[in-house]
Each structure stands twice: as C-alpha cells, then as structure tokens.
Design a protein around this motif. Sequence first.
Motif, PDB file in Angstrom:
ATOM      1  N   VAL A 190      -0.062  -8.034  -2.121  1.00 11.68           N
ATOM      2  CA  VAL A 190      -1.421  -7.707  -1.928  1.00 11.68           C
ATOM      3  C   VAL A 190      -1.886  -7.391  -1.202  1.00 11.68           C
ATOM      4  CG1 VAL A 190      -3.741  -7.709  -2.973  1.00 11.68           C
ATOM      5  CG2 VAL A 190      -2.254  -8.674  -3.740  1.00 11.68           C
ATOM      6  N   VAL A 191      -2.562  -6.643  -0.370  1.00 15.32           N
ATOM      7  CA  VAL A 191      -2.503  -6.004   1.453  1.00 15.32           C
ATOM      8  C   VAL A 191      -3.525  -7.475   1.852  1.00 15.32           C
ATOM      9  CG1 VAL A 191      -4.081  -4.792   3.020  1.00 15.32           C
ATOM     10  CG2 VAL A 191      -1.621  -3.814   1.168  1.00 15.32           C
ATOM     11  N   GLN A 192      -3.692  -8.042   2.778  1.00 16.87           N
ATOM     12  CA  GLN A 192      -4.970  -9.156   3.984  1.00 16.87           C
ATOM     13  C   GLN A 192      -5.439  -7.882   4.514  1.00 16.87           C
ATOM     14  OE1 GLN A 192      -4.864 -11.990   1.880  1.00 16.87           O
ATOM     15  NE2 GLN A 192      -3.429 -11.151   0.007  1.00 16.87           N
ATOM     16  N   LEU A 193      -6.760  -8.496   5.377  1.00 20.07           N
ATOM     17  CA  LEU A 193      -6.606  -8.331   6.368  1.00 20.07           C
ATOM     18  C   LEU A 193      -6.346  -8.375   7.496  1.00 20.07           C
ATOM     19  CD1 LEU A 193     -11.027  -9.938   5.844  1.00 20.07           C
ATOM     20  CD2 LEU A 193     -11.015  -7.258   5.619  1.00 20.07           C
ATOM     21  N   GLY A 194      -6.622  -7.476   8.016  1.00 18.77           N
ATOM     22  CA  GLY A 194      -5.558  -6.968   9.309  1.00 18.77           C
ATOM     23  C   GLY A 194      -4.140  -6.667   9.393  1.00 18.77           C
ATOM     24  N   ASP A 195      -4.137  -6.572   7.658  1.00 19.08           N
ATOM     25  CA  ASP A 195      -2.315  -6.149   7.449  1.00 19.08           C
ATOM     26  C   ASP A 195      -2.389  -4.639   8.391  1.00 19.08           C
ATOM     27  OD1 ASP A 195      -0.992  -7.821   6.668  1.00 19.08           O
ATOM     28  OD2 ASP A 195      -1.607  -7.961   4.721  1.00 19.08           O
ATOM     29  N   THR A 196      -1.181  -4.295   8.288  1.00 19.25           N
ATOM     30  CA  THR A 196      -0.704  -3.009   9.252  1.00 19.25           C
ATOM     31  C   THR A 196       0.693  -2.470   8.355  1.00 19.25           C
ATOM     32  OG1 THR A 196       0.781  -3.712  10.926  1.00 19.25           O
ATOM     33  CG2 THR A 196      -1.718  -2.739  11.516  1.00 19.25           C
ATOM     34  N   LEU A 197       0.957  -1.279   7.959  1.00 19.01           N
ATOM     35  CA  LEU A 197       2.565  -1.501   7.374  1.00 19.01           C
ATOM     36  C   LEU A 197       3.439  -1.628   8.087  1.00 19.01           C
ATOM     37  CD1 LEU A 197       2.365   2.883   5.419  1.00 19.01           C
ATOM     38  CD2 LEU A 197       2.619  -0.194   4.766  1.00 19.01           C
ATOM     39  N   THR A 198       3.465  -1.363   9.445  1.00 19.19           N
ATOM     40  CA  THR A 198       3.780  -2.009  11.015  1.00 19.19           C
ATOM     41  C   THR A 198       5.063  -3.721  10.595  1.00 19.19           C
ATOM     42  OG1 THR A 198       4.112  -0.060  12.214  1.00 19.19           O
ATOM     43  CG2 THR A 198       5.291  -2.549  12.968  1.00 19.19           C
ATOM     44  N   ILE A 218       3.845  -5.876   7.868  1.00 12.93           N
ATOM     45  CA  ILE A 218       3.938  -5.828   6.440  1.00 12.93           C
ATOM     46  C   ILE A 218       5.346  -5.735   5.738  1.00 12.93           C
ATOM     47  CG2 ILE A 218       4.483  -5.186   3.853  1.00 12.93           C
ATOM     48  CD1 ILE A 218       1.068  -4.802   4.585  1.00 12.93           C
ATOM     49  N   ALA A 219       6.008  -4.438   7.058  1.00 17.29           N
ATOM     50  CA  ALA A 219       7.658  -4.354   6.038  1.00 17.29           C
ATOM     51  C   ALA A 219       8.273  -5.531   7.122  1.00 17.29           C
ATOM     52  CB  ALA A 219       7.927  -2.693   7.502  1.00 17.29           C
ATOM     53  N   LYS A 220       7.610  -5.820   9.087  1.00 23.75           N
ATOM     54  CA  LYS A 220       8.469  -6.760  10.090  1.00 23.75           C
ATOM     55  C   LYS A 220       8.887  -8.175   9.364  1.00 23.75           C
ATOM     56  CE  LYS A 220       8.582  -8.509  14.623  1.00 23.75           C
ATOM     57  NZ  LYS A 220       7.453  -8.567  15.548  1.00 23.75           N
ATOM     58  N   ALA A 247       7.568 -11.271  -1.839  1.00 18.33           N
ATOM     59  CA  ALA A 247       5.857 -11.137  -0.885  1.00 18.33           C
ATOM     60  C   ALA A 247       5.492 -12.586  -0.065  1.00 18.33           C
ATOM     61  CB  ALA A 247       4.919 -10.016  -1.797  1.00 18.33           C
ATOM     62  N   GLU A 248       5.251 -12.608   0.855  1.00 20.29           N
ATOM     63  CA  GLU A 248       4.178 -13.611   1.091  1.00 20.29           C
ATOM     64  C   GLU A 248       2.607 -13.585   0.633  1.00 20.29           C
ATOM     65  OE1 GLU A 248       3.819 -12.331   5.518  1.00 20.29           O
ATOM     66  OE2 GLU A 248       5.659 -13.068   5.907  1.00 20.29           O
ATOM     67  N   HIS A 249       2.389 -12.554   0.111  1.00 17.95           N
ATOM     68  CA  HIS A 249       0.843 -12.204  -0.655  1.00 17.95           C
ATOM     69  C   HIS A 249       1.020 -11.744  -2.157  1.00 17.95           C
ATOM     70  CE1 HIS A 249      -1.209 -14.220   3.073  1.00 17.95           C
ATOM     71  NE2 HIS A 249      -0.733 -13.512   3.393  1.00 17.95           N
ATOM     72  N   PRO A 250       1.426 -12.536  -3.038  1.00 20.50           N
ATOM     73  CA  PRO A 250       1.974 -11.740  -3.906  1.00 20.50           C
ATOM     74  C   PRO A 250       0.759 -11.705  -5.044  1.00 20.50           C
ATOM     75  CG  PRO A 250       2.681 -14.276  -3.955  1.00 20.50           C
ATOM     76  CD  PRO A 250       2.159 -13.809  -2.371  1.00 20.50           C
ATOM     77  N   LEU A 251       1.137  -9.999  -5.714  1.00 17.10           N
ATOM     78  CA  LEU A 251      -0.054 -10.433  -7.167  1.00 17.10           C
ATOM     79  C   LEU A 251      -0.491 -11.628  -8.035  1.00 17.10           C
ATOM     80  CD1 LEU A 251      -1.450  -8.198  -7.995  1.00 17.10           C
ATOM     81  CD2 LEU A 251       0.500  -7.165  -9.432  1.00 17.10           C
ATOM     82  N   SER A 252       0.453 -12.244  -7.563  1.00 11.47           N
ATOM     83  CA  SER A 252       0.575 -13.569  -9.083  1.00 11.47           C
ATOM     84  C   SER A 252      -0.833 -14.884  -7.975  1.00 11.47           C
ATOM     85  CB  SER A 252       1.627 -14.043  -8.960  1.00 11.47           C
ATOM     86  OG  SER A 252       2.431 -14.472  -7.380  1.00 11.47           O
TER      87      SER A 252
END
Length: 397
Positions: free
Chosen positions: A176-184, A186-188, A223-228
């Motif tokens: 789940v995308v968090q505030l300030g996240d970018t694909l770069t 998240i991928a890193k 995932a650090e911020h999993p859907l669960s």
Amino acid sequence: MNRCLHKNSSRLWPKVLGAFFFCLGLGVTGTGGTGVAAAAEPGPVISLVIDGKGIPTDVQPLRQNGRMLVPIRVIAESTGADVTYEASNRQVNVTDKGKRIVLLVDSRTAYVDGKRVTLDTPAMIVNQRTVVPIRFVSEALGYRVVWDDRSGVAQIQTKPIGDTAAVIKDATNPYVVQLGDTLTEIAKRHNTTVQEMKKNNFLSSDELTFQQLLFLPKGAKKAEHPLSKEVGDRRLLDDTYYFPFSEVSWYEPYGDSYGSDREWTESNNGSVRNHEGIDIMAPKGTPVYSVADGTINRVGWNTYGGWRVNITDDAGLYRMYYAHLSAYVPGLEIGDTIRAGQLIGFVGDTGYGGTGTVGMFEPHLHFGLYKNSDGLAIDPYYYLKYWEQKKVGSPYS
C-alpha cells in the motif's frame, strides 16, 4: 412489442426482430417436457448471454426433450441476422454471414444451405410465438455456444472476444503506497527494480497516489506496508475469492466510494446517509458473479438496492450484498448454495423507489460487505482490489 402474424401473411422481419423465439438446442440436465420453472422467481430473470451481455426475453425459455428454448428475436437483435417467416407453410428462414437456415414449425426437418438435417427438437409455436433450436441455429451460423449448468444460462459468442482484462502475474505480495513514496524508493527498499514493478502492475507512468495498491514482483522483499495492515480481516485476502466481474467484462476503474454521502432516502426528508459499499460502473446486462461460496439469505426487491441478492459466506462470518441488478439467473431462492465464481445476476439501474423503479442513476454494481455477527458494514475496497486479480475466465476457452 412487435408480433408476427401467423395467419394469411408472409412478413419480412427486420434485423430488430419482433417476437420470434429460438429454441436453445443445448444439452440441459433434468427431465424432458415443456415448461418453465415451477417456483415463482424473485424478480426479472435472464437465461441468455450473448457476446458477454445478459439478454432479457419477454417469455421465459422452455425445455423440450432436454433442450432449452428461448426467443429468436434476441439472436436477430444481437447479431444482425435477417429472419423471415412464411405463414403459408409455417417456415422460418434465418440468414447471416452467407449462411441460410430453414426450419419448419412442428417438424424435425431443417435445412442448412440446402442440405437437409434432422433436429432433436422441432421449431414450435408457443403462446403465439415461434421457437426454434438455438444450438443448431447458432452453430450453423458459426457461433460458439456454451451451457452454464450451475446458473441455468446459455452463453453465445457471435464474434471474436476482444482483449481480456490485464491480470497481474505476481499478486502475492501487495504493498500500500504511503505518503511521499516513489517507485524508485519502493523498488530500492524491496530489492527490485522500477521496470519490474511497472511491468508487474501494468503501469504506464511513474506517478503514484496515496494508498494505491501495488503488487511487488517475484523476488522482491516482503512488503514493508502490506495490505494485511490496511484491512480488518486477513482471511478475506485469499485466493478462494473471485472478483464479481469476469476477465472478459468491461467496467470502469473504481475508487473507494465507501462512506461517501448519499442524499436519496426512502423518507425524502433531506437527510444524508453513508454509502455502505463500492460502486463499479458497468454496462447494463454485464454478468455478475458470486465472490465467495455461501448461501442466499435474501433475494428480491429492496427500496435502496433494487433487485438485490445477499449471500452469507460458508463460514458464516460475512454477508455479501449485490445490488441494483437488472435481473437474476433462473431459480434463485433463499437457502440456495452458491459457489465462488457462480453467475448470479446482471448489472442494472434498479432501486431508489418502489418495486421496478429504474433509471435513477447510471447502471452499476453496488457491492457491500457486512459482518454477519452484528450486521456492521465493512469497507470492501481493498478486498475487491485484491480479488480483482482472480476472475472467472471466458466460458469458451
């Protein structure tokens, strides 16, 4: 409704045919004989799907010698086939794509491009309507025909199926995308690449939105911020659940409309209520499938939901609510056992009034999710986004 004259006339039927009927020459389980369902239906019923759309008929399909009979006009209206009826010799002519079919009422003899064939069930006149065998007619015209025994619905495909909805290949690690996240970033953090993430999620740009659901590609870290963490019950994040539309159905992208204001109320006193579900816009007649195994606990008209059905899951934990339907599949009753991925009804625009009210809003499926223990509503948005990766496939594959 236009009707064909059966006495002293020979009329050319236009492409939008009045009221003739096809006999669905489909293998149908059950005893022979002609008749409709003995039990009263809870509302409008559709027994025929053509090119992915439920087609209503003004007379319910019949069964004859293990075959199903439905209106011929629905084929003509949906395919553009030309049909003529010659009253003097009670003959039906069907022409489409260079093929010509001739059927004789009350006769098992028919002709395809002049070649004589014998039918299991003859064309007939029932309630001043003409019915003829559909599997025979459909296959003679090059259509594909499938009988869905669980739902009691015939499905016909007259043209090539277009592109199916994209289903994410690796959907076991949702983030789940968090505030300030970018694909770069998240991928890193998850030991993967932007390219792999975009490929796995069918992303065309690098832009993200807060609380957007991404599926990390195979090989990425957990995932650090999993859907669960965003949902109330992880048990609903399971591959036994299905999305309510199939992989060949078209529907608009949907957001989280749970909890938004709704101004229409039964009392019309100007009060505002909360929206207890997710609306998914789709064309009228789009097939709707059960997301889970369960048992029907309510079916029929509801002032707000129109033609709706409630299904309690097998574990007795949740109730799934499917509302604003245009019609049901045949024979739904309270207490019926339903399986995940089973066709149950069709998208419509019913509700916001007395029985039969339509047109108060655009066609869509309202899907609600409730705790069975106390009846409290649950936001089903994230569950739907997760289930969206598992859909009923094409019946013709």
